[in-house]
Every structure is written in C-alpha cells, then in structure tokens.
Scaffold this motif. Structure first.
Motif, PDB file in Angstrom:
ATOM      1  N   MET A 108      -0.667  -6.628  -1.476  1.00  0.00           N
ATOM      2  CA  MET A 108       0.798  -7.136  -1.677  1.00  0.00           C
ATOM      3  C   MET A 108       1.194  -8.299  -0.613  1.00  0.00           C
ATOM      4  O   MET A 108       1.069  -8.111   0.531  1.00  0.00           O
ATOM      5  CB  MET A 108       1.784  -5.871  -1.360  1.00  0.00           C
ATOM      6  CG  MET A 108       2.638  -5.581  -2.502  1.00  0.00           C
ATOM      7  SD  MET A 108       3.698  -4.154  -2.086  1.00  0.00           S
ATOM      8  CE  MET A 108       2.113  -2.880  -2.427  1.00  0.00           C
ATOM      9  N   ALA A 109       1.919  -9.107  -1.303  1.00  0.00           N
ATOM     10  CA  ALA A 109       2.158 -10.141  -0.324  1.00  0.00           C
ATOM     11  C   ALA A 109       3.820 -10.191  -0.014  1.00  0.00           C
ATOM     12  O   ALA A 109       4.483  -9.571  -0.927  1.00  0.00           O
ATOM     13  CB  ALA A 109       1.890 -11.682  -1.208  1.00  0.00           C
ATOM     14  N   PRO A 110       3.984 -10.587   1.012  1.00  0.00           N
ATOM     15  CA  PRO A 110       5.485 -10.795   1.243  1.00  0.00           C
ATOM     16  C   PRO A 110       6.556 -11.441   0.194  1.00  0.00           C
ATOM     17  O   PRO A 110       6.094 -12.094  -0.236  1.00  0.00           O
ATOM     18  CB  PRO A 110       5.819 -11.478   2.606  1.00  0.00           C
ATOM     19  CG  PRO A 110       4.399 -11.581   3.200  1.00  0.00           C
ATOM     20  CD  PRO A 110       3.471 -11.368   2.188  1.00  0.00           C
ATOM     21  N   MET A 111       7.555 -10.748  -0.062  1.00  0.00           N
ATOM     22  CA  MET A 111       8.455 -11.263  -1.139  1.00  0.00           C
ATOM     23  C   MET A 111       9.246 -12.785  -0.834  1.00  0.00           C
ATOM     24  O   MET A 111       9.576 -13.247  -1.903  1.00  0.00           O
ATOM     25  CB  MET A 111       9.665 -10.128  -1.668  1.00  0.00           C
ATOM     26  CG  MET A 111       8.833  -8.938  -2.355  1.00  0.00           C
ATOM     27  SD  MET A 111      10.016  -7.615  -2.626  1.00  0.00           S
ATOM     28  CE  MET A 111      10.921  -8.233  -3.919  1.00  0.00           C
ATOM     29  N   VAL A 112       9.520 -12.756   0.431  1.00  0.00           N
ATOM     30  CA  VAL A 112      10.211 -13.839   0.922  1.00  0.00           C
ATOM     31  C   VAL A 112       9.505 -14.511   2.085  1.00  0.00           C
ATOM     32  O   VAL A 112       8.943 -13.846   2.638  1.00  0.00           O
ATOM     33  CB  VAL A 112      11.770 -13.572   1.171  1.00  0.00           C
ATOM     34  CG1 VAL A 112      12.473 -13.023  -0.072  1.00  0.00           C
ATOM     35  CG2 VAL A 112      11.787 -12.323   2.071  1.00  0.00           C
TER      36      VAL A 112
ATOM     37  N   ARG B 275       7.498  -5.482  -0.920  1.00  0.00           N
ATOM     38  CA  ARG B 275       8.310  -4.602  -1.707  1.00  0.00           C
ATOM     39  C   ARG B 275       7.993  -3.141  -1.073  1.00  0.00           C
ATOM     40  O   ARG B 275       9.028  -2.370  -1.204  1.00  0.00           O
ATOM     41  CB  ARG B 275       7.919  -4.694  -3.178  1.00  0.00           C
ATOM     42  CG  ARG B 275       8.450  -3.691  -3.893  1.00  0.00           C
ATOM     43  CD  ARG B 275      10.006  -3.919  -4.205  1.00  0.00           C
ATOM     44  NE  ARG B 275      10.425  -3.030  -5.097  1.00  0.00           N
ATOM     45  CZ  ARG B 275      11.887  -3.011  -5.426  1.00  0.00           C
ATOM     46  NH1 ARG B 275      12.723  -3.840  -4.768  1.00  0.00           N
ATOM     47  NH2 ARG B 275      12.445  -2.263  -6.189  1.00  0.00           N
ATOM     48  N   SER B 276       6.731  -2.893  -0.828  1.00  0.00           N
ATOM     49  CA  SER B 276       6.516  -1.430  -0.172  1.00  0.00           C
ATOM     50  C   SER B 276       5.778  -1.470   1.282  1.00  0.00           C
ATOM     51  O   SER B 276       4.980  -2.495   1.336  1.00  0.00           O
ATOM     52  CB  SER B 276       5.553  -0.746  -1.232  1.00  0.00           C
ATOM     53  OG  SER B 276       4.962   0.394  -0.636  1.00  0.00           O
ATOM     54  N   CYS B 277       5.953  -0.423   1.987  1.00  0.00           N
ATOM     55  CA  CYS B 277       5.347  -0.414   3.422  1.00  0.00           C
ATOM     56  C   CYS B 277       3.806  -0.145   3.087  1.00  0.00           C
ATOM     57  O   CYS B 277       2.949  -0.600   3.903  1.00  0.00           O
ATOM     58  CB  CYS B 277       5.762   0.613   4.116  1.00  0.00           C
ATOM     59  SG  CYS B 277       7.373   0.358   4.391  1.00  0.00           S
ATOM     60  N   PHE B 278       3.337   0.424   1.968  1.00  0.00           N
ATOM     61  CA  PHE B 278       1.861   0.932   1.570  1.00  0.00           C
ATOM     62  C   PHE B 278       1.409  -0.471   0.965  1.00  0.00           C
ATOM     63  O   PHE B 278       0.701  -0.369  -0.031  1.00  0.00           O
ATOM     64  CB  PHE B 278       1.957   1.997   0.707  1.00  0.00           C
ATOM     65  CG  PHE B 278       2.707   3.259   1.429  1.00  0.00           C
ATOM     66  CD1 PHE B 278       1.866   4.025   2.088  1.00  0.00           C
ATOM     67  CD2 PHE B 278       4.138   3.500   1.086  1.00  0.00           C
ATOM     68  CE1 PHE B 278       2.582   5.184   2.713  1.00  0.00           C
ATOM     69  CE2 PHE B 278       4.431   4.615   1.722  1.00  0.00           C
ATOM     70  CZ  PHE B 278       3.903   5.533   2.617  1.00  0.00           C
TER      71      PHE B 278
END
Lengths: 119, 119
Positions: A115-119, A99-102
């Motif tokens: 954060m994990a990849p959304m897809v 979702r975010s680069c951070f």
C-alpha cells in the motif's frame, strides 16, 4: 441489556484493544487501545477516541491530522476483552498516510509493502 | 526484507495481538494472541496457531473443534506490534459456534445480539 463500559474486561493497565474496520469496504484500518472513559466518549461523541499509551492521554482520532474516524457501530467480542469499531474513516487511518496500518504483507518469506501513502 | 518473527514488538508477556479476518468476505472473525514461536509455526504450517493465555500453551485453531483457520496471508502493522491474519475459516471462528466473536453490537445504548450460532 443497557451497556456499561465498566462491564468490559480491561487488562492490567485498564485498557482494551479496539480494532477499527472501514464500515463500507470491510478493510481493517488499525488497532489501538481504549480505557473505559475512551469507550464512553466514543459512544457519546461518535468520534472514535483511543487512549494513547505513549502520550498517556486521550487521543481523538483525527483531531490533529483531520483524519477523523466517525463511529458507525461498536461491537464487543464473546470474552468482552476486545472491541470492533466500524468507522467512517476520512483519508488515511495510518500516521504514515496509508489508508491502513497493515500495509506490510509477508509473501514468500519476505516483507512486501502492499500500500502506498495516499498523500 | 526477509522476515524474522523476533523483529516484531511483543508486549511484556512476549505476546502480540493477531486479528483474524475472513480473506474472502472481509469479516473480522476474532482476536487472539501469538508469541514469536506461534508466528513462526503459523507461517511454517499454514495453520493459524495462537498462544492461549488461559492454558499457557500453543493453540492450533480448530485442532479440537475442527474449525480450522488456514492462513492466506499475514500482515504487520506500522508499529510492528499487531498482526492481521487473512484466513480461510472452516465453520464458526467463535467458541460459541458463531461465525465471528464480535456478535454483540451496541445499538441505542443497548447490547444487541446480531449473529446466531451456526450449529
């Protein structure tokens, strides 16, 4: 006062940093660069358009990925040398599909992926 | 992975942009620059420390104004060339005494001031 993109303060390469923030959640999604023409195109089209330093070309966010950024509002900082773009982001903003680069936090001196990849 | 500030991607001037965001409200407060030593000092001291390009000196945010930024968490973007610092901001972040530097919005082609000075 009517806005003129040329009144912004660009760096030696004619660029200004633009921070993209989710207009609803407040999440900071990414930071990229615009030149005066990218600022004008973003305002005219409502599609957030950056200048790709690597490709040396306009980069209409989501044009190839489908992960479109629709402009909700552009804001200018006190020094006129940084932009904040409030956006409606379709899917991931990051090319890693997050979702975010951070997505990397520093915790206890270590890099932690939050954060994990959304897809 | 243990974090080394030298592993970040700095620009030709040895600087990296750092976006300060209110850790509680999500408001984007300001953007300024850090060099590797400013990153290290920020992490060591918990006081957000920038590199002032105009003064060519370290700038411990709030040192003269009292408007201290306490570091809550530092995050790194996917390209390692931009930082997001989540902060606890005392009072205004902007030198104009506004909470945020991004107090000018573009609405209907006009510049509109959307935030008043706090003091």
């Amino acid at each position: 006062m009517a806005f003129d993109p040329g009144s912004l303060r660009f760096d030696a390469n004619g660029l200004i940093p633009a921070i993209a923030q989710d207009h609803a959640s407040g999440e900071v999604l990414m930071m990229a660069w615009m030149n005066a023409e990218a600022v004008a195109r973003t305002l005219q089209t409502g599609r957030v358009t950056y200048w790709s330093r690597s490709r040396q070309a306009f980069w209409i966010k989501g044009e190839s990925s489908g992960h479109v950024q629709r402009l909700i509002e552009m804001r200018i900082d006190c020094d006129r040398d940084c932009l904040l773009v409030l956006v409606d982001q379709q899917g991931p903003a990051c090319h890693t599909n997050r979702r975010s680069c951070f997505y990397t936090a520093l915790r206890g001196g270590e890099e932690v992926e939050i954060m994990a990849p959304m897809v």
